[in-house]
Motif scaffolding. Structure first.
Motif: not given
Length: 226
Positions: A35-41
């Motif tokens: 799963v690639v996680l990234k800040r929503l903004d």
């Protein structure tokens, strides 16, 4: 293959019947999940493909509250679910799907629904408004990857706005009081309908031998710019 032993975690017939009266264990599976996680903004600014937004996560351990090393406790599971809900800041009445741990064991299934119900009763008295299912009925118990499998399944369900069927369920375990809980087992693929303007939201549970409990609150992604 394996030798079936009464009361152990392995199913006698090769089916994982989560929450069903005939549930007597799960089946093994093999998987790996990324799963690639990234800040929503940042993801929105980069116009990324967003499958779901993780609103909050919580983790704890049953500690001395559990009956034994492999036996879960209602209190530990209930606390981690309530903590995740509170951290997310969402109204639990807007959560309409739970991807359950769902090992289909006679002991584990009733404890899981009791814990979920206890957690939700801190916020709402509504009954049978949350669909529930377990990916273990499709692919078995993938051990250390079982939590990420549930997360991926739920993210895909949010993206496609569909709630998948939980398999092999006909009649509830008599130790589970679904009628007076917020939950019902979803047995067919259905459109994930919510009030207009309300984002789809879900919870994902993963519980481990030794008493470690985890729960996440997910929300469907904002509309992507073309």
């Amino acid at each position: 293959g394996y030798l079936y032993q009464e009361g152990m975690i392995a199913s006698p017939d090769g089916h994982c019947r989560a929450f069903d009266e005939k549930a007597k264990g799960t089946v093994g599976g093999s998987a790996v999940g990324v799963v690639v996680l990234k800040r929503l903004d940042d993801a929105l600014a980069d116009n990324d493909q967003i499958y779901a937004v993780i609103k909050a996560t919580a983790i704890n351990n049953d500690g001395s509250a559990k009956v034994g090393y492999t036996a879960p406790s209602v209190e530990g599971q209930s606390n981690v679910i309530r903590d995740a809900i509170e951290k997310s800041g969402v109204d639990p009445e807007t959560i309409s799907y739970i991807e359950a741990h769902g090992t289909a064991t006679p002991l584990g299934d009733p404890i899981e629904i009791s814990a979920l119900t206890q957690a939700y009763r801190n916020f709402t008295d509504k009954k049978q408004y949350v669909a529930i299912g377990s990916v273990k009925t499709n692919i078995g118990h993938t051990d250390a990857a079982s939590g990420v499998m549930g997360l991926i399944k739920t993210a895909l369900a949010l993206k496609h706005k569909k709630i998948p069927a939980s398999l092999h369920f006909n009649k509830p375990n008599p130790e589970i009081d679904f009628e007076n809980s917020p939950f019902f087992v979803n047995t067919e693929l259905r459109d994930w309908e919510v009030p207009e303007g309300m984002p789809r939201r879900a919870g994902v549970s993963s519980f481990g031998i030794g008493g470690t409990n985890a729960h996440a609150i997910l929300e469907e992604a904002p509309q992507r710019r073309i």
